[in-house]
Enzyme design. Structure first.
Site, mmCIF file in Angstrom:
data_model
loop_
_atom_site.group_PDB
_atom_site.id
_atom_site.type_symbol
_atom_site.label_atom_id
_atom_site.label_comp_id
_atom_site.label_asym_id
_atom_site.label_seq_id
_atom_site.Cartn_x
_atom_site.Cartn_y
_atom_site.Cartn_z
ATOM 1 N N HIS A 1 0.851 -1.198 0.000
ATOM 2 C CA HIS A 1 0.000 0.000 0.000
ATOM 3 C C HIS A 1 0.883 1.243 0.000
ATOM 4 O O HIS A 1 1.948 1.257 0.573
ATOM 5 C CB HIS A 1 -0.893 0.010 1.255
ATOM 6 C CG HIS A 1 -2.064 0.904 1.113
ATOM 7 N ND1 HIS A 1 -2.013 2.246 1.393
ATOM 8 C CD2 HIS A 1 -3.316 0.666 0.670
ATOM 9 C CE1 HIS A 1 -3.195 2.780 1.157
ATOM 10 N NE2 HIS A 1 -4.005 1.848 0.715
ATOM 11 N N ASP B 1 -7.952 -5.229 -0.652
ATOM 12 C CA ASP B 1 -8.355 -6.046 -1.803
ATOM 13 C C ASP B 1 -8.033 -7.519 -1.651
ATOM 14 O O ASP B 1 -8.447 -8.330 -2.479
ATOM 15 C CB ASP B 1 -7.663 -5.503 -3.066
ATOM 16 C CG ASP B 1 -8.192 -4.122 -3.416
ATOM 17 O OD1 ASP B 1 -7.381 -3.195 -3.563
ATOM 18 O OD2 ASP B 1 -9.425 -3.975 -3.496
HETATM 19 C C1 SDX Z 1 -5.901 0.116 -3.249
HETATM 20 O O1 SDX Z 1 -4.072 4.516 -2.025
HETATM 21 C C2 SDX Z 1 -5.119 3.890 -1.475
HETATM 22 O O2 SDX Z 1 -5.599 4.233 -0.431
HETATM 23 C C3 SDX Z 1 -5.625 2.754 -2.320
HETATM 24 C C4 SDX Z 1 -6.710 1.894 -1.666
HETATM 25 C C5 SDX Z 1 -7.991 2.685 -1.459
HETATM 26 O O3 SDX Z 1 -8.750 2.351 -0.550
HETATM 27 O O4 SDX Z 1 -8.252 3.591 -2.328
HETATM 28 O O5 SDX Z 1 -6.249 1.396 -0.416
HETATM 29 C C6 SDX Z 1 -7.092 0.721 -2.559
HETATM 30 O O6 SDX Z 1 -5.607 0.494 -4.352
HETATM 31 C C7 SDX Z 1 -5.062 -0.884 -2.500
HETATM 32 C C8 SDX Z 1 -3.831 -1.374 -3.325
HETATM 33 C C9 SDX Z 1 -4.318 -2.475 -4.284
HETATM 34 N N1 SDX Z 1 -3.226 -2.802 -5.216
HETATM 35 C C10 SDX Z 1 -2.608 -4.015 -5.137
HETATM 36 O O7 SDX Z 1 -2.821 -4.852 -4.266
HETATM 37 C C11 SDX Z 1 -1.613 -4.263 -6.248
HETATM 38 C C12 SDX Z 1 -0.339 -4.848 -5.655
HETATM 39 N N2 SDX Z 1 0.288 -3.784 -4.828
HETATM 40 C C13 SDX Z 1 1.387 -3.060 -5.458
HETATM 41 O O8 SDX Z 1 1.132 -2.732 -6.803
HETATM 42 C C14 SDX Z 1 1.857 -1.919 -4.563
HETATM 43 O O9 SDX Z 1 1.984 -2.416 -3.286
HETATM 44 C C15 SDX Z 1 1.086 -0.619 -4.494
HETATM 45 C C16 SDX Z 1 0.970 0.001 -5.837
HETATM 46 C C17 SDX Z 1 -0.253 -0.822 -3.902
HETATM 47 C C18 SDX Z 1 1.869 0.308 -3.586
HETATM 48 O O10 SDX Z 1 3.117 0.401 -4.110
HETATM 49 P P1 SDX Z 1 4.214 1.340 -3.404
HETATM 50 O O11 SDX Z 1 3.887 1.703 -2.014
HETATM 51 O O12 SDX Z 1 4.472 2.415 -4.361
HETATM 52 O O13 SDX Z 1 5.383 0.378 -3.251
HETATM 53 P P2 SDX Z 1 6.578 0.451 -4.217
HETATM 54 O O14 SDX Z 1 6.022 0.327 -5.607
HETATM 55 O O15 SDX Z 1 7.407 1.626 -3.841
HETATM 56 O O16 SDX Z 1 7.298 -0.911 -3.882
HETATM 57 C C19 SDX Z 1 8.280 -0.978 -2.863
HETATM 58 C C20 SDX Z 1 8.917 -2.322 -3.109
HETATM 59 C C21 SDX Z 1 9.299 -2.530 -4.564
HETATM 60 O O17 SDX Z 1 10.354 -3.481 -4.588
HETATM 61 P P3 SDX Z 1 11.897 -2.944 -4.613
HETATM 62 O O18 SDX Z 1 11.982 -1.961 -5.759
HETATM 63 O O19 SDX Z 1 12.140 -2.296 -3.268
HETATM 64 O O20 SDX Z 1 12.725 -4.203 -4.827
HETATM 65 O O21 SDX Z 1 7.949 -3.353 -2.820
HETATM 66 C C22 SDX Z 1 7.672 -4.066 -4.008
HETATM 67 C C23 SDX Z 1 8.099 -3.206 -5.172
HETATM 68 O O22 SDX Z 1 8.433 -3.998 -6.299
HETATM 69 N N3 SDX Z 1 6.241 -4.327 -4.003
HETATM 70 C C24 SDX Z 1 5.702 -5.524 -4.216
HETATM 71 C C25 SDX Z 1 4.325 -5.366 -4.037
HETATM 72 N N4 SDX Z 1 4.074 -4.084 -3.742
HETATM 73 C C26 SDX Z 1 5.247 -3.439 -3.720
HETATM 74 N N5 SDX Z 1 6.281 -6.703 -4.531
HETATM 75 C C27 SDX Z 1 5.419 -7.752 -4.668
HETATM 76 N N6 SDX Z 1 4.090 -7.683 -4.500
HETATM 77 C C28 SDX Z 1 3.506 -6.504 -4.200
HETATM 78 N N7 SDX Z 1 2.203 -6.426 -4.052
#
Ligand code: SDX
Length: 393
Positions: free
Chosen positions: A271, A328
């Protein structure tokens, strides 16, 4: 210091906007709507009462809630010309673009009531959106399965009316399961607002140009559709089905995520703000276990999801990145048990988030010096250079 919550100066410098609607503490896993903790609202309130709270700022008296409910009831019908919109969509259209198209089209039926600074017109649009979006959502589903649309039945409650229009058919009496209605109402409460998430920020951005509320909400629906945002609840079920098809190999899937194979992510995890367990996910997880048990619909995908959570939360790859289940992760399992197809999961998210979009747009419109959203950029392109005629390239 906002009088209610104290922020460190660093955060004050990074915040893009101020709002009095929803408070999130991502590290502590706190979520409050207008000061009320989400777990209390999920347990004791209702979706329409929470919608009233978010939009008008206070919990309604019984008289106020009754009037709000009745007003919404009187606007659940769609204009017959809008119903005919659905004839034009292909049968296999995803319901989210159908929803955003129909919501945008609503503005063409109320052209004399779109002024974003006229309180009565904004109130009329607020009621029309809350009343008509469930009807549009159910019609999008009916269109996809080739079944006749059902007109709203205003003797039913808000969620019951939506369930009957979605799962009922003209030929037989449809009795809404009170357990399903109560759980779906609670899920809508959990989704009702969430500060400046991607789709809400989109609604505010579009509204900041003084676009009307229908147009702004339609843009929010499109932003929510993305799999990294609201589309994640559908992507979680696709991921669980994939793991099940692979013999339930949770450890193998986690390895692929850690190896970042073709961008494979653990959908429903992580998140932008919560760097702790999403408080909504904890409530949904318990509801998923209760609903599946009470509906006598044991689902092996729930076992896979719980095993995934257990493995991930014991693995430093996820813990070091503060990746926890978000709202989710478990919701799709409940929607599936209720009989919704995966394509409808994000539509259900939109139905829940609708009052939050409306509340945030209305709050922004009252800003005395409303400024159009206009992010600046760092230019990283080519330096100035003279034009090169085509025969010299
Ligand atoms: C919602 O914003 C809100 O409030 C949204 C929401 C709402 O009520 O409106 O809460 C609803 O959208 C919830 C999120 C649903 N999306 C997912 O579940 C999709 C999977 N999640 C990821 O896409 C991700 O966690 C995000 C987009 C939700 C958040 O990403 P961030 O905080 O920007 O994290 P990041 O991209 O900076 O990642 C940090 C690290 C990265 O790895 P490194 O570069 O450090 O090696 O964590 C990894 C990312 O690759 N990472 C994940 C991951 N999420 C982040 N790796 C594997 N699986 C994941 N889900």
């Amino acid at each position: 210091e906002t009088g209610y919550v104290t922020y460190d100066p660093g955060f004050m410098n990074t915040a893009n906007t101020a709002s009095a609607i929803t408070y999130i503490d991502g590290d502590a896993g706190i979520l409050r709507y207008r000061g009320y903790p989400i777990d209390q609202l999920a347990e004791k309130s209702s979706f329409l009462e929470v919608s009233y709270l978010l939009i008008y700022g206070e919990l309604p008296t019984q008289t106020e809630l009754a009037a709000f409910t009745d007003e919404i009831r009187m606007h659940t019908l769609l204009h017959e010309d809008l119903r005919r919109f659905f004839d034009g969509f292909p049968r296999d259209a995803h319901p989210m673009p159908v929803l955003s198209s129909a919501v945008s089209a609503l503005s063409t039926f109320y052209q004399d009531s779109l002024d974003p600074f006229d309180a009565d017109q904004v109130q009329a649009t607020t009621i029309r959106l809350l009343a008509k979006v469930p009807t549009i959502a159910s019609y999008a589903y009916k269109k996809s399965i080739g079944q006749p649309f059902l007109y709203p039945d205003n003797s039913l409650g808000y969620v019951e009316n939506f369930l009957r229009m979605t799962f009922g058919v003209p030929a037989t009496q449809y009795d809404v399961d009170p357990v399903v209605a109560k759980v779906l109402d609670m899920l809508f409460v959990l989704h009702a607002d969430h500060e400046q998430n991607c789709s809400t920020a989109t609604v505010r951005m579009v509204g900041s140009s003084q676009a009307n509320l229908f147009a702004s909400v339609s843009a929010g629906v499109n932003a929510l559709f993305g799999p990294l945002h609201g589309g994640a609840n559908q992507a979680v079920l696709e991921m669980l089905n994939e793991i099940q098809a692979d013999g339930g190999d949770v450890d193998g899937f986690v390895r692929r995520v850690k190896n970042k194979e073709q961008g494979v992510k653990l959908m429903g995890f992580g998140h932008r703000v919560y760097k702790n367990y999403d408080p909504r996910a904890a409530i949904v997880k318990k509801a998923a276990q209760d609903v599946l048990e009470r509906m006598h619909k044991p689902d092996p995908l729930l076992d896979i999801a719980m095993k995934l959570e257990q493995v991930a939360l014991a693995d430093d790859f996820f813990v070091s990145r503060k990746l926890y289940p978000n709202v989710d992760f478990y919701t799709g399992l409940i929607y599936k048990a209720m009989g919704f197809p995966q394509k409808m999961f994000t539509v259900l998210f939109a139905l829940g988030r609708l009052p939050g979009w409306i509340a945030q747009w209305r709050e922004m419109m009252t800003e005395p010096n409303l400024k159009i959203g206009r992010p600046r950029q760092l230019y990283t392109g080519a330096p100035e250079r003279p034009y090169v005629p085509a025969d010299q390239r």
